[in-house]
Design a protein around this motif. Structure first.
Motif, PDB file in Angstrom:
ATOM      1  N   UNK B 305      54.008  40.063  10.305  1.00  0.00           N
ATOM      2  CA  UNK B 305      55.595  40.031   9.937  1.00  0.00           C
ATOM      3  C   UNK B 305      56.090  38.921   9.668  1.00  0.00           C
ATOM      4  N   UNK B 306      55.570  37.867  10.045  1.00  0.00           N
ATOM      5  CA  UNK B 306      56.028  36.400   9.600  1.00  0.00           C
ATOM      6  C   UNK B 306      55.412  35.775   8.499  1.00  0.00           C
ATOM      7  N   UNK B 307      54.287  36.132   8.284  1.00  0.00           N
ATOM      8  CA  UNK B 307      53.568  35.616   7.121  1.00  0.00           C
ATOM      9  C   UNK B 307      52.668  34.458   7.591  1.00  0.00           C
ATOM     10  N   UNK B 308      53.045  33.843   8.585  1.00  0.00           N
ATOM     11  CA  UNK B 308      52.482  32.734   9.154  1.00  0.00           C
ATOM     12  C   UNK B 308      51.588  33.056  10.482  1.00  0.00           C
ATOM     13  N   UNK B 309      50.383  32.522  10.568  1.00  0.00           N
ATOM     14  CA  UNK B 309      49.470  32.674  11.585  1.00  0.00           C
ATOM     15  C   UNK B 309      50.295  32.441  13.085  1.00  0.00           C
ATOM     16  N   UNK B 310      49.839  33.096  13.906  1.00  0.00           N
ATOM     17  CA  UNK B 310      50.528  32.909  15.243  1.00  0.00           C
ATOM     18  C   UNK B 310      50.002  31.499  15.900  1.00  0.00           C
ATOM     19  N   UNK B 311      51.089  30.747  16.350  1.00  0.00           N
ATOM     20  CA  UNK B 311      50.916  29.441  17.261  1.00  0.00           C
ATOM     21  C   UNK B 311      50.717  29.554  18.651  1.00  0.00           C
ATOM     22  N   UNK B 312      49.621  29.438  19.383  1.00  0.00           N
ATOM     23  CA  UNK B 312      48.393  28.788  19.003  1.00  0.00           C
ATOM     24  C   UNK B 312      47.732  29.810  18.401  1.00  0.00           C
ATOM     25  N   UNK B 313      46.533  29.609  17.456  1.00  0.00           N
ATOM     26  CA  UNK B 313      45.891  30.676  16.692  1.00  0.00           C
ATOM     27  C   UNK B 313      44.585  31.220  17.646  1.00  0.00           C
ATOM     28  N   UNK B 314      44.412  29.980  18.503  1.00  0.00           N
ATOM     29  CA  UNK B 314      43.035  30.668  19.418  1.00  0.00           C
ATOM     30  C   UNK B 314      43.672  30.402  20.951  1.00  0.00           C
ATOM     31  N   UNK B 315      43.286  31.814  21.504  1.00  0.00           N
ATOM     32  CA  UNK B 315      43.577  31.806  23.092  1.00  0.00           C
ATOM     33  C   UNK B 315      42.394  32.090  23.822  1.00  0.00           C
ATOM     34  N   UNK B 316      42.149  30.848  24.908  1.00  0.00           N
ATOM     35  CA  UNK B 316      41.106  31.008  25.576  1.00  0.00           C
ATOM     36  C   UNK B 316      41.447  31.748  27.128  1.00  0.00           C
ATOM     37  N   UNK B 317      41.038  32.761  27.242  1.00  0.00           N
ATOM     38  CA  UNK B 317      41.743  33.492  28.686  1.00  0.00           C
ATOM     39  C   UNK B 317      40.499  33.076  29.655  1.00  0.00           C
ATOM     40  N   UNK B 318      41.366  33.110  31.222  1.00  0.00           N
ATOM     41  CA  UNK B 318      40.402  32.623  32.180  1.00  0.00           C
ATOM     42  C   UNK B 318      39.526  34.153  32.611  1.00  0.00           C
ATOM     43  N   UNK B 319      38.336  33.672  32.997  1.00  0.00           N
ATOM     44  CA  UNK B 319      37.408  34.723  33.596  1.00  0.00           C
ATOM     45  C   UNK B 319      37.304  34.443  35.049  1.00  0.00           C
ATOM     46  N   UNK B 320      36.541  35.318  35.675  1.00  0.00           N
ATOM     47  CA  UNK B 320      36.624  34.913  37.006  1.00  0.00           C
ATOM     48  C   UNK B 320      35.286  35.364  37.687  1.00  0.00           C
ATOM     49  N   UNK B 321      34.787  34.457  38.382  1.00  0.00           N
ATOM     50  CA  UNK B 321      33.333  34.893  39.151  1.00  0.00           C
ATOM     51  C   UNK B 321      33.598  35.816  40.461  1.00  0.00           C
ATOM     52  N   UNK B 322      32.891  36.829  40.391  1.00  0.00           N
ATOM     53  CA  UNK B 322      33.194  37.887  41.428  1.00  0.00           C
ATOM     54  C   UNK B 322      31.712  37.709  42.250  1.00  0.00           C
ATOM     55  N   UNK B 323      32.003  36.809  43.384  1.00  0.00           N
ATOM     56  CA  UNK B 323      30.742  36.959  44.397  1.00  0.00           C
ATOM     57  C   UNK B 323      30.579  38.137  45.195  1.00  0.00           C
ATOM     58  N   UNK B 324      29.478  38.881  44.848  1.00  0.00           N
ATOM     59  CA  UNK B 324      29.463  40.103  45.775  1.00  0.00           C
ATOM     60  C   UNK B 324      28.326  39.882  46.578  1.00  0.00           C
ATOM     61  N   UNK B 325      27.380  41.209  46.660  1.00  0.00           N
ATOM     62  CA  UNK B 325      26.299  41.056  47.704  1.00  0.00           C
ATOM     63  C   UNK B 325      25.162  40.484  47.030  1.00  0.00           C
ATOM     64  N   UNK B 326      24.990  40.773  45.741  1.00  0.00           N
ATOM     65  CA  UNK B 326      23.526  40.569  45.137  1.00  0.00           C
ATOM     66  C   UNK B 326      23.287  38.917  45.030  1.00  0.00           C
ATOM     67  N   UNK B 327      24.196  38.110  45.344  1.00  0.00           N
ATOM     68  CA  UNK B 327      23.881  36.810  45.298  1.00  0.00           C
ATOM     69  C   UNK B 327      24.359  36.061  46.573  1.00  0.00           C
ATOM     70  N   UNK B 328      24.603  36.785  47.468  1.00  0.00           N
ATOM     71  CA  UNK B 328      24.917  36.125  48.692  1.00  0.00           C
ATOM     72  C   UNK B 328      23.912  35.877  49.540  1.00  0.00           C
ATOM     73  N   UNK B 329      23.483  34.422  49.932  1.00  0.00           N
ATOM     74  CA  UNK B 329      22.431  34.496  50.866  1.00  0.00           C
ATOM     75  C   UNK B 329      22.666  35.243  52.300  1.00  0.00           C
ATOM     76  N   UNK B 330      21.739  36.014  52.730  1.00  0.00           N
ATOM     77  CA  UNK B 330      21.736  36.721  53.781  1.00  0.00           C
ATOM     78  C   UNK B 330      21.534  35.905  54.957  1.00  0.00           C
ATOM     79  N   UNK B 331      22.579  35.957  56.053  1.00  0.00           N
ATOM     80  CA  UNK B 331      22.694  35.130  57.028  1.00  0.00           C
ATOM     81  C   UNK B 331      21.588  35.491  57.947  1.00  0.00           C
TER      82      UNK B 331
END
Lengths: 331, 331
Positions: B305-331
């Motif tokens: 609509x503007x003819x110009x690339x958006x600013x910023x041109x690159x967006x790096x979104x955050x990811x999240x590590x979900x620790x569940x059972x498969x990697x938790x050391x068994x007590x």
DNA sequence: TTGATTTATGAAATCGATTTCATGTTGAAT
DNA sequence: ATTCAACATGAAATCGATTTCATAAATCAA
């Protein structure tokens, strides 16, 4: 196109004829034009083509939720078949809102698309019939609409629901609860009907307390079981009208300390991905989702290109009961 | 439109002005025209509009597989945002074929759509840059392309992969295997890079035998583990570059009698639906799929609509590590 | 009252392809 | 040599909207 014509020393009409493989063009002219087309990297403008031909080679698919695997699979079948026949696919996600669904119908009336597929639509039949009467091309997946020009593809909810009951009875169950989806969904209604007929066939007196509504969602299924458990009614099996609700059943059982299938047999519908991975593996009914999508596209394209509805107008595809761990009697 | 004009006793130009809320029209004329429009149920023809305006208000989304939940979620985000801004969405399923992907680019060049979004494209950067150079509007999800006019949205594969390694090390693991996806996928490459950097940060000497390719598929993951198990190499954890392969790991472990997480910790990537339901629950990395889709649409629409690339041109979104059972050391 | 503005509208051009109709060319048949 | 059919091509109309440009009517200022 004018550029191409000028550069090739012919008229635009000839260029058009070359592009459309019209026989009335000398082969040397054709070669010359083709050469220029490649040189300039010319591509015919779609909008102009659409306007002139009164066709868009596009169909729209309206679904309640794209991210739901059932709909995603149907869309996959639709897109693949459409692509094979050179059609494009526009998607619309209604988020279960009839208003949004209604808005998407404009794609048809303003000629953005040549045809429209509604997957388990929420709108009343009359709305769809009104459009079909005006000769718009419409297909419906997962519901039956009685109109000679509306194409329908679905599986027989009543039939497979009876099969589910039959299976549970064979496993020794006679007290079977039922979890329905939201009340106005046709699937809900028909699966309930099949459940009741199934009970009747086996001479099992029906008890209204066995029925709870779970709104087709996991949360709903969970809550439905909680309500069921609070009632003074006994049951040894649950038929959930879809897998999502069955997931809720699992969760509720985990909390209530009920073992599946030991104390409670569970059967769902949809054969969603999770059903095969969860423990115990969920028995469910599988529908040929890709095939359903492909079938409705074929019917639609036939209608659009021939002007006549496809024959037959209604296709009822086979579903399959997958008996897995959740409903098998422990030996 | 001519009908409307005739019936309202005005010219088509005036009807057009009414439709486009052009101020230069007397309010009584406007009312009169509006009345006729409603009477006739007139809807402006989209093809004509597109041709004249040189816009289609449509964007295309090209994905490797619509039915895969990751892509379905991204599409959902795209469709919702597009709808909110009055754009339509055409989908293309490439079935992982670069040729098909290339074909879909025609939608841009023949002006069927105003902009195009490629989700984890297979084509080389040059191909995309070539189009961007010609001022076609392009967005890419899940990959970085170095071109001032190409919009990119993705999460930082290297970063979260290092976090996965960090987490596994914290759980006491020092022998960590890695399952990569197909070799030419950028995600594969970057996750491997993060894995290696993670090892380095913890001064763990890297062993090439730890790496196997699982092609991002469940079957591939299964086979990769089988190959890994056959080698004279020890490992106590596996980082699979996606959840599908992690599923394959589960299956292989079941057959080999390896317990998770007791004998082997497993972490995947994608947070697909199943990861939460499988036993033990799979630790994984969650990406904001809907948000990624929405973000790229906003950027694209801004550009169109503007003819110009958006600013910023690159967006790096955050990811999240979900620790569940498969990697938790068994007590 | 007259000229200058503003406001409201229509006629016609335009977007880029397809298609009808007319015309010109070639070759075969008489 | 003349006629006719078959073939090849171009000019112009068309699809249905938008927009420019021109014009007519209404309003205002002097």
């Amino acid at each position: 196109m004018i550029d191409v014509a000028a550069r090739a020393g012919v008229s635009p009409a000839t260029v058009s004829r070359v592009l459309n493989n019209n026989s009335l063009v000398a082969s040397e002219t054709k070669d010359k034009v083709m050469k220029v087309i490649h040189e300039l990297g010319y591509q015919p403008n779609a909008a102009a083509k659409n306007l002139r031909s009164q066709k868009t080679m596009t169909i729209a698919v309206i679904v309640p939720a794209i991210n739901n695997s059932y709909y995603a699979e149907v869309i996959k079948g639709i897109e693949n078949q459409a692509y094979a026949q050179k059609y494009k696919v526009i998607i619309g996600d209604t988020a279960n809102s009839p208003e949004k669904e209604l808005e998407f119908l404009n794609l048809l009336t303003n000629k953005t698309v040549d045809g429209l597929i509604l997957v388990t639509p929420l709108l009343p039949d009359e709305e769809l019939c009104r459009l079909a009467d005006m000769d718009y091309v419409i297909g419906v997946v997962g519901r039956h609409v009685e109109h000679e020009k509306i194409h329908c593809v679905y599986t027989d909810n009543v039939k497979f629901s009876k099969e589910v009951v039959q299976h549970l009875v064979e496993q020794g169950h006679r007290e079977i609860a039922f979890l329905s989806g939201y009340a106005d969904a046709i699937d809900s209604y028909e699966r309930l009907e099949g459940y009741l007929k199934g009970l009747r066939e086996h001479h099992i007196p029906f008890r209204p307390e066995w029925i709870e509504n779970g709104n087709f969602s996991e949360r709903g299924g969970y809550e439905a079981v909680m309500r069921l458990a609070a009632k003074p009614v006994h049951f040894t099996a649950i038929y959930a009208a879809n897998d999502e609700m069955a997931l809720g059943v699992y969760q509720a059982c985990a909390e209530l300390g009920i073992s599946i299938p030991g104390q409670l047999a569970v059967v769902g519908v949809d054969n969603n991905r999770i059903s095969r991975y969860i423990t115990p593996k969920l028995s469910t009914v599988s529908q040929p989702k890709n095939k359903m999508g492909g079938a409705v596209v074929q019917m639609l394209i036939h209608h659009m290109e021939s002007g006549e509805p496809a024959e037959p107008r209604v296709r009822i595809l086979e579903s399959e009961l997958l008996v897995r761990e959740s409903s098998r009697t422990v030996e």
